[in-house]
Design a protein around this motif. Sequence first.
Motif, PDB file in Angstrom:
ATOM      1  N   VAL A 335       0.880  -1.171   0.000  1.00  0.00           N
ATOM      2  CA  VAL A 335       0.000   0.000   0.000  1.00  0.00           C
ATOM      3  C   VAL A 335       0.916   1.220   0.000  1.00  0.00           C
ATOM      4  CG1 VAL A 335      -1.872   1.200   1.192  1.00  0.00           C
ATOM      5  CG2 VAL A 335      -1.745  -1.299   1.281  1.00  0.00           C
ATOM      6  N   ARG A 336       0.783   2.093  -1.015  1.00  0.00           N
ATOM      7  CA  ARG A 336       1.802   3.099  -1.268  1.00  0.00           C
ATOM      8  C   ARG A 336       1.244   4.520  -1.285  1.00  0.00           C
ATOM      9  NH1 ARG A 336       6.045   0.255  -5.434  1.00  0.00           N
ATOM     10  NH2 ARG A 336       5.653  -1.902  -4.796  1.00  0.00           N
ATOM     11  N   ALA A 337       2.067   5.436  -0.783  1.00  0.00           N
ATOM     12  CA  ALA A 337       1.790   6.868  -0.876  1.00  0.00           C
ATOM     13  C   ALA A 337       3.125   7.601  -0.999  1.00  0.00           C
ATOM     14  CB  ALA A 337       1.029   7.365   0.352  1.00  0.00           C
ATOM     15  N   LEU A 338       3.127   8.692  -1.750  1.00  0.00           N
ATOM     16  CA  LEU A 338       4.323   9.525  -1.926  1.00  0.00           C
ATOM     17  C   LEU A 338       5.520   8.704  -2.404  1.00  0.00           C
ATOM     18  CD1 LEU A 338       4.007  11.751   1.280  1.00  0.00           C
ATOM     19  CD2 LEU A 338       3.149  12.222  -1.024  1.00  0.00           C
ATOM     20  N   GLY A 339       5.254   7.619  -3.145  1.00  0.00           N
ATOM     21  CA  GLY A 339       6.329   6.798  -3.688  1.00  0.00           C
ATOM     22  C   GLY A 339       6.954   5.842  -2.700  1.00  0.00           C
ATOM     23  N   LYS A 340       6.413   5.740  -1.484  1.00  0.00           N
ATOM     24  CA  LYS A 340       6.921   4.849  -0.445  1.00  0.00           C
ATOM     25  C   LYS A 340       5.810   3.889   0.002  1.00  0.00           C
ATOM     26  CE  LYS A 340      10.999   6.929  -0.061  1.00  0.00           C
ATOM     27  NZ  LYS A 340      11.480   7.614   1.151  1.00  0.00           N
ATOM     28  N   CYS A 341       6.180   2.934   0.843  1.00  0.00           N
ATOM     29  CA  CYS A 341       5.238   1.895   1.261  1.00  0.00           C
ATOM     30  C   CYS A 341       4.825   2.031   2.730  1.00  0.00           C
ATOM     31  CB  CYS A 341       5.861   0.512   1.055  1.00  0.00           C
ATOM     32  SG  CYS A 341       5.694  -0.110  -0.629  1.00  0.00           S
ATOM     33  N   LEU A 342       3.588   1.628   2.998  1.00  0.00           N
ATOM     34  CA  LEU A 342       3.095   1.486   4.370  1.00  0.00           C
ATOM     35  C   LEU A 342       3.849   0.317   4.995  1.00  0.00           C
ATOM     36  CD1 LEU A 342       0.803   2.619   6.262  1.00  0.00           C
ATOM     37  CD2 LEU A 342      -0.591   0.705   5.450  1.00  0.00           C
ATOM     38  N   ASP A 343       4.521   0.551   6.119  1.00  0.00           N
ATOM     39  CA  ASP A 343       5.521  -0.370   6.645  1.00  0.00           C
ATOM     40  C   ASP A 343       5.375  -0.503   8.159  1.00  0.00           C
ATOM     41  OD1 ASP A 343       8.652  -1.393   6.085  1.00  0.00           O
ATOM     42  OD2 ASP A 343       8.434  -0.377   8.008  1.00  0.00           O
ATOM     43  N   VAL A 344       5.517  -1.738   8.676  1.00  0.00           N
ATOM     44  CA  VAL A 344       5.552  -1.955  10.120  1.00  0.00           C
ATOM     45  C   VAL A 344       6.991  -1.775  10.582  1.00  0.00           C
ATOM     46  CG1 VAL A 344       5.057  -3.512  12.018  1.00  0.00           C
ATOM     47  CG2 VAL A 344       3.651  -3.589   9.949  1.00  0.00           C
ATOM     48  N   THR A 345       7.208  -0.862  11.492  1.00  0.00           N
ATOM     49  CA  THR A 345       8.550  -0.505  11.928  1.00  0.00           C
ATOM     50  C   THR A 345       9.340  -1.728  12.376  1.00  0.00           C
ATOM     51  OG1 THR A 345       7.795   1.692  12.615  1.00  0.00           O
ATOM     52  CG2 THR A 345       9.876   0.900  13.558  1.00  0.00           C
ATOM     53  N   ALA A 346      10.545  -1.873  11.820  1.00  0.00           N
ATOM     54  CA  ALA A 346      11.481  -2.952  12.169  1.00  0.00           C
ATOM     55  C   ALA A 346      10.896  -4.337  11.908  1.00  0.00           C
ATOM     56  CB  ALA A 346      11.933  -2.827  13.620  1.00  0.00           C
ATOM     57  N   ALA A 347       9.900  -4.408  11.035  1.00  0.00           N
ATOM     58  CA  ALA A 347       9.262  -5.694  10.687  1.00  0.00           C
ATOM     59  C   ALA A 347       8.724  -6.409  11.921  1.00  0.00           C
ATOM     60  CB  ALA A 347      10.225  -6.604   9.922  1.00  0.00           C
ATOM     61  N   SER A 348       8.353  -5.635  12.924  1.00  0.00           N
ATOM     62  CA  SER A 348       7.856  -6.224  14.169  1.00  0.00           C
ATOM     63  C   SER A 348       6.492  -6.894  13.941  1.00  0.00           C
ATOM     64  CB  SER A 348       7.707  -5.140  15.234  1.00  0.00           C
ATOM     65  OG  SER A 348       7.106  -5.671  16.403  1.00  0.00           O
ATOM     66  N   THR A 349       6.243  -7.929  14.714  1.00  0.00           N
ATOM     67  CA  THR A 349       4.921  -8.580  14.708  1.00  0.00           C
ATOM     68  C   THR A 349       4.226  -8.390  16.057  1.00  0.00           C
ATOM     69  OG1 THR A 349       5.879 -10.705  15.401  1.00  0.00           O
ATOM     70  CG2 THR A 349       5.678 -10.307  13.032  1.00  0.00           C
ATOM     71  N   ALA A 350       4.756  -7.530  16.900  1.00  0.00           N
ATOM     72  CA  ALA A 350       4.217  -7.335  18.248  1.00  0.00           C
ATOM     73  C   ALA A 350       3.068  -6.338  18.265  1.00  0.00           C
ATOM     74  CB  ALA A 350       5.327  -6.840  19.177  1.00  0.00           C
ATOM     75  N   ASN A 351       2.150  -6.529  19.188  1.00  0.00           N
ATOM     76  CA  ASN A 351       1.117  -5.525  19.422  1.00  0.00           C
ATOM     77  C   ASN A 351       1.778  -4.186  19.734  1.00  0.00           C
ATOM     78  OD1 ASN A 351      -1.159  -7.096  19.051  1.00  0.00           O
ATOM     79  ND2 ASN A 351      -1.345  -7.662  21.204  1.00  0.00           N
ATOM     80  N   GLY A 352       1.258  -3.136  19.117  1.00  0.00           N
ATOM     81  CA  GLY A 352       1.774  -1.804  19.379  1.00  0.00           C
ATOM     82  C   GLY A 352       2.891  -1.368  18.454  1.00  0.00           C
ATOM     83  N   ALA A 353       3.321  -2.248  17.561  1.00  0.00           N
ATOM     84  CA  ALA A 353       4.357  -1.843  16.593  1.00  0.00           C
ATOM     85  C   ALA A 353       3.811  -0.733  15.712  1.00  0.00           C
ATOM     86  CB  ALA A 353       4.793  -3.038  15.759  1.00  0.00           C
ATOM     87  N   LYS A 354       4.538   0.341  15.620  1.00  0.00           N
ATOM     88  CA  LYS A 354       4.070   1.516  14.885  1.00  0.00           C
ATOM     89  C   LYS A 354       4.216   1.317  13.375  1.00  0.00           C
ATOM     90  CE  LYS A 354       2.870   4.015  18.446  1.00  0.00           C
ATOM     91  NZ  LYS A 354       2.789   2.921  19.443  1.00  0.00           N
TER      92      LYS A 354
END
Length: 415
Positions: A335-354
């Motif tokens: 899912v992309r905006a401004l040429g970049k991707c919607l990303d889970v920080t540090a590829a975390s799978t934990a609840n609360g990962a930004k």
Amino acid sequence: MVRPPSSRTLLSIGAALVAVLALLVPMSGTASAAPAPGPLVWSDEFNGASGSAVDQSKWRFDIGGSGWGNNEQQYYTNSTRNAAMDGAGNLVITARRENPSNYQCHYGTCQYTSARLLTSATFTRAYGRFEARMKLPRGQGIWPAFWMLGNDIGSVGWPNSGEIDIMENIGREPSTVHGTIHGPGYSGGGGIGAPYSISGAFADAFHTFAVDWSPNLIIWYVDGNEYQRRTPADLGGNRWVFDHPFFMIMNLAVGGYWPGYPDGSTTFPQTLTVDYVRVYASPTGGPGPSGQITGIGGKCVDVAGANPANGTAVQLWDCNGTTAQSWAWNSDGSVRALGKCLDVTAASTANGAKVQLYDCNGTGAQKWTYNTGTGQIVNPQANKCLDATGGSSANGTRLQIWDCSGAANQKWTRS
């Protein structure tokens, strides 16, 4: 057709009609070789030690001898006698004529054991290529299958959830496999599908079975050869329900209304040997629909400050129609905006990962699915939902991933 236990019982005459109808339904479009898939997003290569169990982070088991809506005769277990690695890079699902634990089936004391593995609790996805390389069993009454069910089956039931049968084989047809879809108004004996036959028996060698699934189109392949494609135009006005995440199932059934039952010619044990199961992004990675994503309080998913830098926060903000709120849903799952991707920080799978904006890299941290029925946006790698922190709808509320709960702060609409 293999059914979940909540489905209606398939009448024997209806089961017989499946094969007849499949032969009568023409393939839409021209057959061709499968295109190269997109990036690999999930796989199991089954490289464990001989006799070891499957990876529980990828597969779980259905257990029991209810008949599974089809009058099947086996009791499904989670024993390594019925599903185990062979030490040579394969999973072997084994149907046995035995009852080591006095299992009880819907018809009395069970005569057979086998296994049914599924990813409903570990991996779901909408769209892409779903592929397995398998060597099938043989024999009257033997029924292997590789298939998928909609992840909303618990709330909407079958067949409203949808079912995609990637491969089914019945023992009396050793040279033929079937691919079928089921949904409201086209289920059971009215499932829409087609057969594919080869000159020998599918039990003699490994073969690949796959579907390419994209919005409003499913294409079936055997050994890379397309043999069927289905679109909403094939449903006679009935509803196309293949627009949300599905999970995968592999099983080896013994007996049932459609395949019939083992007889004196059937030998045991019988094995379904699986070299791999792989899921890829769609063969093309081009852009899909784009527009705003609206959540709790009518606020939009927004790139903070319209800043395209890596690590920029993704938040809620008043909808304003800017490019910072225009999201493209690509067929590679990003899912992309401004040429970049919607990303889970540090590829975390934990609840609360930004959730942030980041260079597109094809990893699981940037794969998302959207369920039009529930409004949930799911990151399959984490099996968690896009979530507005704290249930807040205030401007600047950070987005994160969290266990899917159905709450209002996890419901989204696309425009």
